[in-house]
Structure formats: structure tokens, C-alpha cells
Design a protein around this motif. Structure first.
Motif, mmCIF file in Angstrom:
data_model
loop_
_atom_site.group_PDB
_atom_site.id
_atom_site.type_symbol
_atom_site.label_atom_id
_atom_site.label_comp_id
_atom_site.label_asym_id
_atom_site.label_seq_id
_atom_site.Cartn_x
_atom_site.Cartn_y
_atom_site.Cartn_z
ATOM 1 N N SER A 1 0.842 -1.190 0.000
ATOM 2 C CA SER A 1 0.000 0.000 0.000
ATOM 3 C C SER A 1 0.877 1.239 0.000
ATOM 4 O O SER A 1 1.788 1.365 0.820
ATOM 5 C CB SER A 1 -0.897 -0.005 1.253
ATOM 6 O OG SER A 1 -1.637 1.184 1.368
ATOM 7 N N ASN B 1 -1.933 1.995 4.847
ATOM 8 C CA ASN B 1 -3.251 2.037 5.516
ATOM 9 C C ASN B 1 -4.265 2.922 4.795
ATOM 10 O O ASN B 1 -4.949 3.740 5.417
ATOM 11 C CB ASN B 1 -3.099 2.493 6.965
ATOM 12 C CG ASN B 1 -2.202 1.594 7.771
ATOM 13 O OD1 ASN B 1 -2.202 0.374 7.584
ATOM 14 N ND2 ASN B 1 -1.425 2.176 8.670
ATOM 15 N N SER C 1 -8.839 -1.328 3.181
ATOM 16 C CA SER C 1 -8.862 -2.571 3.964
ATOM 17 C C SER C 1 -10.025 -3.453 3.531
ATOM 18 O O SER C 1 -11.035 -2.970 3.006
ATOM 19 C CB SER C 1 -8.985 -2.270 5.466
ATOM 20 O OG SER C 1 -10.222 -1.632 5.739
#
Length: 437
Positions: free
Chosen positions: A174, A178, A181
Motif C-alpha cells: 500500500s 493504511n 482494507s
């Protein structure tokens, strides 16, 4: 030859007989048959068919079967949730509303589905072919930031076929970190919160429990969010214990508006006064004040923010009464001497259901007045602070003997009207003030 309409009338007659049996202690099957017969009559269903021609299912997987009903004009309706589904051997799997889930065993199996006296059957071919490959797919290869999106996967087995098969979904890289998800790693639904690039992999276990991964699938999360708005389904003034649901709406470059509540970050500037369930968007007024505590509720997604100001108040008041400047018990009179001052206070009470004890009022929207005076009273020698109730008697005031005036207090709303308590009466009180020499 009997017409289909006559057949349906016969089915209805049988349903009525079945209902009679049920009323005398018939089983669940009879009850379902009656409900289906009534439904068939309502929708004019005369024929049913299983939409599936292929019946292969992996012993570790699942498959959605579909029962389609049609009326005399050929109009079709899905009957999955209305039909009765059964398996010839329940140890080989389960089925509900047409969704079959295999139990990991291979053996002959037949599916039977019935509706309003009509039935169809299908032999399910259970296979234990070995998983050999997976390919992740997405219709566009990108999604706007703060939106959800769905992936799919093509599976390949040793027999050359593709089956619905349990897979695990994960993000292997990624940039930045973050930004997205999978809330449930067994479901290919991706939630996004920042723009950037990720790589997605789906994997499954073969017959030897060895992990078979897909190649990495590069996926773009686009910075197309232009505006964020935040709204509540309740008033922005909330009383302690009340809840509300907030909705965050994202506006995008293509002109679309989407509910993105579950993907934004919701924060309260005062969590003691207002709490936030970040998953559901439900806010709760936890602890307020009589005059109200302003709390900033902020939504943030990919750096775009919006704030609502929520005023958190104590529960609705039941009553108020004037008390002395040191006592907290109700009194009918207080006194002050010439040259001195006195500052009575207001005590408020809440309905017992709130569990909150009476307390001294700390609000400012109060009106204190001297409403009646005796002969010889000189108002120029008396100062009353209308918001605090403090009374000061000038030392130059001359009186022959003690005199009594009436002091009143009212709690006012934002329109300067007397607040109505939870018992329906105005929140006001009076007290006798004795001025001594």
C-alpha cells in the motif's frame, strides 16, 4: 385436458384442506404449502423451473441455485425465498433460500425444491478437484477514494473447471500505508480512506492445505473527492442520553453524491460529552450541561473535512426553586441589611427516571425581578442583577423598620420565553426578601 388455471384452483382447494389440517395440528410443511399456494394465486404463478443447468459444486465451496416462477404470460419471478429446499443427504451440506454450502464430503446428492404443490429436482455433482490457480478481477481497476468496491476472482481446478470456492483477500502492499482494507478477509469488499495504489491478492488452500495465491493485482484509489457534507437525523441540540445517526456524504468530480459514512473518520472534540460509534455513525450525548456544551463532530476522509457543532444539554428539567446563597434547601424567605448584599440561587430538579440529583443552576439565561414592594420602598437604593439575582442595598437607604419585597426568578429559553418543565408547568419561583435596618 385440464387447463393450468383449473390446476391452480385445485391446488388452492388442496391448500384450504391443508389449512384445515394445520388448524388441527398440521406440520410446518403444510404451513409452507398453504403460504406458497396463496402466493402463487396472488402472483398468477403457474409453472416453475430451476434456472441452473450445470450442477457442479466443489466439496469445499458453495453455489447459489435459483427457482424461477412464471405466470400464464411468461412473466418471471424469483422464488428462492418462498420455496422449500431440501437435500437427499443433509450430511453432505446445507441449503437455504437456494444457497447450497457443501460439507467437505463427496457422494451422490440430489436437490429437491417445491413450491405450491409443484416441484423440481437436480442432481448435484460434488467434486474434489484440486485448486491450481486464481486470478483477481475488477471491472475498472480503480475506485474513487472513500468509496467501497467489489472484487471477483476466477478459480482454476485440476479438472479445468472454475468453482465458487472459499478465498482469503488481503492487501500485500500500500502506498501510502493504511489507505484501504478488507473488513472481512473472506469477503472481496474493499473499503478505502485515502488515495494511492495498493496490490491485492486472493488465495485459497488446495487439497493438501497448501496456499495457492493469485498474482498481485495493482489497484488505484483515485483522489476524486471534492466535498464532504455531514448531517444528523436529529436536532443538533441533544439531551443527555439521546442518540442520533450522522451521515457523511461525499461529492465527486463526476457530479455524483455517495453516502461514505462508514469510510470517514468521525471524531468528537469532547468525548466526555459526546461519544461516536465510528462503524455505525451513531452519536450519543453522554454528559451535558444545563446551558449546553458545544462539541465539534468532525468527519475526515482523504484530508477533506466537515464539522457539525452539537450542543449537549442535561435532560429536560422538572422544576426549579429559589434557595439561599449557602443553603441548598428550599426556603420561603431570605434577608439582607441596609448596606449589605445577598445572592440567592436557583436549584433545578430532573425527572427521577434520569437518575440525576437536583443541582444548583449554572445557566445565564435567567430573569430575576422584584415584583412587589411595600409603601416607603425606594427603588433607587436597591440594585438587582437580573441574571445572577444578587441584591445590593445602598447604605444611604433610610427605613423606619424592616420591609418585605417579593423577589422572582424565571428560567428562559433562547427566545426569552419561560421554559416549560417536563411536568408542563413554567420554571419560575418567588421568595420573600426582608430588608432590615
Amino acid at each position: 385436458m385440464r387447463s393450468k388455471g383449473l390446476q391452480l384452483l385445485s391446488a388452492l382447494a388442496l391448500g384450504a384442506s391443508a389449512f384445515t389440517l394445520i388448524s388441527c395440528g398440521g406440520g410446518d410443511g403444510d404451513s409452507a404449502r398453504v403460504a406458497q399456494t396463496v402466493d402463487a394465486s396472488k402472483n398468477g404463478i403457474t409453472t416453475i423451473k430451476l434456472a441452473d443447468t450445470s450442477s457442479s459444486v466443489h466439496i469445499q465451496g458453495s453455489r447459489q441455485f435459483n427457482l424461477i416462477g412464471a405466470d400464464a404470460n411468461g412473466k418471471e419471478i424469483n422464488l428462492n425465498n418462498k420455496a422449500s429446499w431440501t437435500l437427499s443427504d443433509p450430511s453432505l451440506g446445507s441449503i437455504k433460500n437456494g444457497l447450497f454450502k457443501a460439507a467437505g464430503k463427496k457422494a451422490p446428492l440430489q436437490l429437491v425444491v417445491s413450491y405450491a404443490g409443484m416441484s423440481r429436482s437436480l442432481d448435484i455433482a460434488l467434486t474434489d478437484a484440486n485448486l491450481t490457480g486464481i486470478t483477481v478481477k475488477h471491472p475498472t481497476g480503480s475506485v474513487d477514494v472513500c468509496k467501497d468496491t467489489q472484487f471477483t476472482a476466477d478459480t482454476v481446478f485440476s479438472d479445468g473447471e472454475s468453482y465458487d470456492y472459499p478465498l482469503t483477500w488481503k492487501i500485500t502492499s500500500s502506498n501510502p500505508v493504511n489507505i484501504a482494507s478488507f473488513a472481512d478477509t473472506n469477503v472481496p469488499s474493499l473499503s478505502t480512506s485515502k488515495n494511492g495504489v495498493i496490490k491485492v491478492v486472493a488465495s485459497g488452500l488446495d487439497n493438501d492445505k497448501k496456499i495457492v495465491p493469485s498474482p498481485e493485482f495493482e489497484f488505484n484509489i483515485l483522489s476524486n473527492l471534492t466535498k464532504l457534507s455531514l448531517s444528523s437525523n436529529k436536532s443538533l441540540e441533544m439531551r443527555q442520553g439521546q442518540t442520533a445517526t450522522v451521515t457523511a456524504t461525499g461529492e465527486y468530480k463526476d457530479g455524483s453524491s455517495v453516502n461514505i459514512t462508514k469510510n470517514v473518520s468521525l471524531t468528537s472534540s469532547n468525548t466526555s460529552a459526546l461519544t461516536v460509534n465510528k462503524t455505525t455513525g451513531v452519536i450519543t450525548a453522554a454528559a451535558g450541561t444545563i446551558s449546553g456544551t458545544d462539541v465539534n463532530l468532525t468527519a475526515n476522509c482523504d484530508g477533506t473535512t466537515e464539522t457539525l457543532i452539537i450542543k449537549v444539554l442535561k435532560p429536560e428539567l422538572l422544576k426549579m426553586e429559589i434557595v439561599g446563597q449557602t443553603s441548598t434547601t428550599s426556603t420561603e424567605s431570605i434577608s439582607v441589611s441596609v448596606g449589605g448584599s445577598v445572592e440567592p440561587r436557583i436549584k433545578v430538579s430532573y425527572p427521577t427516571s434520569t437518575g440525576i440529583d437536583p443541582e444548583i443552576y449554572s445557566g445565564t439565561n435567567t430573569l430575576w425581578e422584584i415584583t412587589s414592594t411595600p409603601t416607603g420602598y425606594d427603588s433607587s437604593k436597591v440594585t438587582l442583577e437580573s441574571k445572577t439575582g444578587k441584591v445590593t442595598i445602598s447604605s444611604s437607604m433610610i427605613i423606619e423598620s424592616s420591609m418585605i419585597v417579593t423577589l422572582s426568578a424565571k428560567l428562559l429559553d433562547s427566545d426569552n420565553k419561560v421554559i416549560i418543565g417536563s411536568d408542563g408547568s413554567e420554571l419560575k419561583d418567588t421568595i420573600q426578601l426582608t430588608i432590615n435596618r
